[in-house]
Motif scaffolding. Structure first.
Motif, PDB file in Angstrom:
ATOM      1  N   GLU A  27     -11.416  16.686   9.370  1.00  0.00           N
ATOM      2  CA  GLU A  27     -12.395  16.797  10.455  1.00  0.00           C
ATOM      3  C   GLU A  27     -12.164  15.406  11.336  1.00  0.00           C
ATOM      4  N   ASN A  28     -12.861  15.410  12.423  1.00  0.00           N
ATOM      5  CA  ASN A  28     -12.794  14.357  13.082  1.00  0.00           C
ATOM      6  C   ASN A  28     -13.786  13.034  12.348  1.00  0.00           C
ATOM      7  N   GLY A  33     -10.466  10.001  18.247  1.00  0.00           N
ATOM      8  CA  GLY A  33      -8.864  10.334  18.033  1.00  0.00           C
ATOM      9  C   GLY A  33      -8.204  10.200  16.622  1.00  0.00           C
ATOM     10  N   CYS A  34      -9.170   9.940  15.489  1.00  0.00           N
ATOM     11  CA  CYS A  34      -8.517   9.790  14.371  1.00  0.00           C
ATOM     12  C   CYS A  34      -9.277  10.842  13.597  1.00  0.00           C
ATOM     13  N   MET A  35      -8.504  11.109  12.305  1.00  0.00           N
ATOM     14  CA  MET A  35      -9.296  12.095  11.777  1.00  0.00           C
ATOM     15  C   MET A  35      -9.316  11.850   9.975  1.00  0.00           C
ATOM     16  N   VAL A  36     -10.392  12.617   9.473  1.00  0.00           N
ATOM     17  CA  VAL A  36     -10.475  12.438   8.018  1.00  0.00           C
ATOM     18  C   VAL A  36      -9.787  13.630   7.278  1.00  0.00           C
ATOM     19  N   ILE A  37      -8.849  13.412   6.544  1.00  0.00           N
ATOM     20  CA  ILE A  37      -8.088  14.560   5.824  1.00  0.00           C
ATOM     21  C   ILE A  37      -8.917  14.720   4.540  1.00  0.00           C
ATOM     22  N   ARG A 160      -5.672  16.338  18.987  1.00  0.00           N
ATOM     23  CA  ARG A 160      -5.976  17.537  18.296  1.00  0.00           C
ATOM     24  C   ARG A 160      -5.640  17.241  16.653  1.00  0.00           C
ATOM     25  N   LEU A 161      -6.487  17.647  15.781  1.00  0.00           N
ATOM     26  CA  LEU A 161      -6.538  17.412  14.523  1.00  0.00           C
ATOM     27  C   LEU A 161      -5.010  17.895  14.056  1.00  0.00           C
TER      28      LEU A 161
END
Length: 491
Positions: A27-28, A33-37, A160-161
């Motif tokens: 998710e964002n 511009g960064c993501m949480v995996i 984009r993720l």
């Protein structure tokens, strides 16, 4: 269940974005511009890491770790390298915060300015080669075969993720050799490892090739790559391996004494793959119902769902399922028994379909009486009733078949969407109406390459390795061409 996913045919981009979120992959984050995996997504990445790390170690590489921060002066030492990354660098200028005198939180302390700015690593060549200067003195120290698993930052504006984020996870190999031939052999060996991983683990067919000068890694003599086709016909660069020549050794004065006692600069390589592979995995195989995961990378390979009328029947089913689970785990198969009572079986079926679990087993009262179980495979959505006797060996063979079937489907799709043309008009028409890979002649000049890119948004993905020589004329300039290259629009 929530509303259905957007379909690929309606809006491929929205389908991808929604699938990543609904399948609990990522998710964002609060940082643009960064993501949480998320745990399920990270479990897939861990399986990728484990497989690749084993392959690296089998070829003599060892892991190390280098700093996140790079002195700005280091990036100035290799001109083409700094030019290639300058626009993507995040820069640290201060080392301390203090309370805002106006009581509005914290501010940067103007008295804590760094003497030299630090770059948050976009890639680690510079800091690693500055270290290698201290590690390498003679030919006995070579080859030096190092890999690191790390995060990097490239300040992307359109993200984009998984596919393109400001921060992402990756591995980067950095090796030093006594001769150009050894370094080139290393570069090609790592390309082969990436291709093997993509095809045998991800079930994604790839084209191996070399990049043009325009597309080459900043600071490299040659860049080799693997290119994959996604279901919308676009290309995705799935891995790169770079022959650095003596460029970084010269920039950081990394010399060695050879067997004759002469001093020379070492020859280098670097190579890497990232969490971008997660995007490739999703887009190469998944459908309008959710993820389709190759068994080798699926966090859960088999899920078992009981269908029961009462607690007594559930207890009987659970006892039998316990035996099946034990046999599956003996074969190294990851299995989940979902006997939770907060959702109905139909909801569970849809959830595990969305998450791409390769095989689903369902056992009800009649199955218990007959000694059978319903087996459903995610890739084809077919079902069959199978005896529980020998079920573990059956599932093991089924998983192998699913892995192969997913690869063959992706390969067939690529073959059906790869075209040859000798006409620029037809070239444009293929890209606009069909997409996919286009094999066409190119005159070898950067000028023509740039003009084709400007007019069509298609780039030369690679010059395929081991292709037969084929004289022709460039589709754009009409000048002589020595062979076809792979054009495509790409991520």
């Amino acid at each position: 269940m929530s509303k259905a996913l957007p379909t690929r045919s309606e809006n491929y981009s929205e389908w991808y974005n929604e699938l990543v979120k609904r399948a609990d992959l990522a998710e964002n984050s609060p940082v643009r511009g960064c993501m949480v995996i998320k745990p399920y997504g990270y479990s897939i990445w861990e399986k990728m890491q484990r497989a690749l790390d084993d392959m690296f170690k089998e070829t003599g590489h060892t892991n190390a770790y280098f700093p996140l921060f790079i002195p700005k002066s280091y990036l100035s030492k290799e001109a083409s390298h700094v030019e290639g990354f300058a626009k993507e660098c995040a820069v640290v200028t201060h080392y301390r915060l203090k309370n805002d005198p106006d009581g509005k939180g914290v501010i940067v302390d103007p008295d804590a300015k760094l003497e030299e700015e630090l770059i948050v690593r976009p890639t680690s060549e510079t800091v690693i080669w500055s270290t290698y200067k201290n590690w390498i003195q003679s030919y006995r120290d070579l080859p030096l075969l190092i890999n690191q698993w790390a995060n990097v930052v490239r300040w992307e504006m359109r993200t984009r993720l998984f596919l393109r984020t400001a921060e992402f996870l990756w591995q980067e190999g950095h090796t030093a050799h006594a001769t150009a031939q050894e370094a080139i052999a290393e570069t090609k060996q790592m390309l082969e490892i990436y291709a093997q991983f993509a095809e045998e683990w991800m079930a994604v067919p790839v084209i191996k090739g070399v990049k043009t000068a325009n597309e080459r890694f900043a600071g490299a003599e040659d860049t080799y790559c693997i290119e994959a086709m996604m279901q919308d016909g676009k290309a995705l660069q799935a891995g790169t391996s770079h022959f650095l020549g003596q460029n970084f050794a010269t920039a950081f004065d990394v010399k060695f004494q050879d067997k004759e006692g002469k001093l020379d600069y070492v020859w280098g390589t670097s190579w890497g793959v990232s969490t971008r592979l997660m995007g490739a995995l999703i887009m190469a195989h998944s459908d309008d119902a959710g993820l389709v995961l190759p068994p080798k990378l699926a966090p859960i390979q088999v899920v078992i769902v009981p269908i029961y009328r009462n607690d007594e029947q559930l207890a009987q089913i659970s006892e039998k399922v316990g035996e099946i689970t034990k046999d599956l785990k003996k074969l190294g198969i990851s299995v989940k028994y979902d006997n939770s009572d907060n959702t109905k079986p139909g909801f569970k079926f849809a959830e595990y379909e969305l998450k791409g679990v390769p095989v689903r087993l369902a056992m009800g009262g009649r199955d218990l009486e007959n000694g059978t179980v319903e087996v459903a495979r995610r890739d084809t959505k077919t079902k069959e009733t199978v005896s529980v006797d020998g079920i573990a060996a059956y599932i093991q063979n089924l998983l192998e078949d699913i892995q192969e079937s997913i690869y063959k489907k992706a390969l067939t799709f690529r073959e059906e969407n790869t075209y040859k043309t000798d006409s620029f008009e037809e070239f444009n028409n293929i890209l606009d109406t069909k997409g996919g890979f286009v094999l066409a002649h190119w005159d070898g000049t950067s000028e023509t390459e740039e003009k084709i890119k400007e007019e069509t948004k298609a780039t030369i993905r690679c010059i395929p390795l081991n292709q037969e020589a084929e004289e022709g004329v460039c589709i754009y300039s009409g000048k002589p061409s020595k062979g076809r290259v792979v054009f495509a629009r790409a991520y």
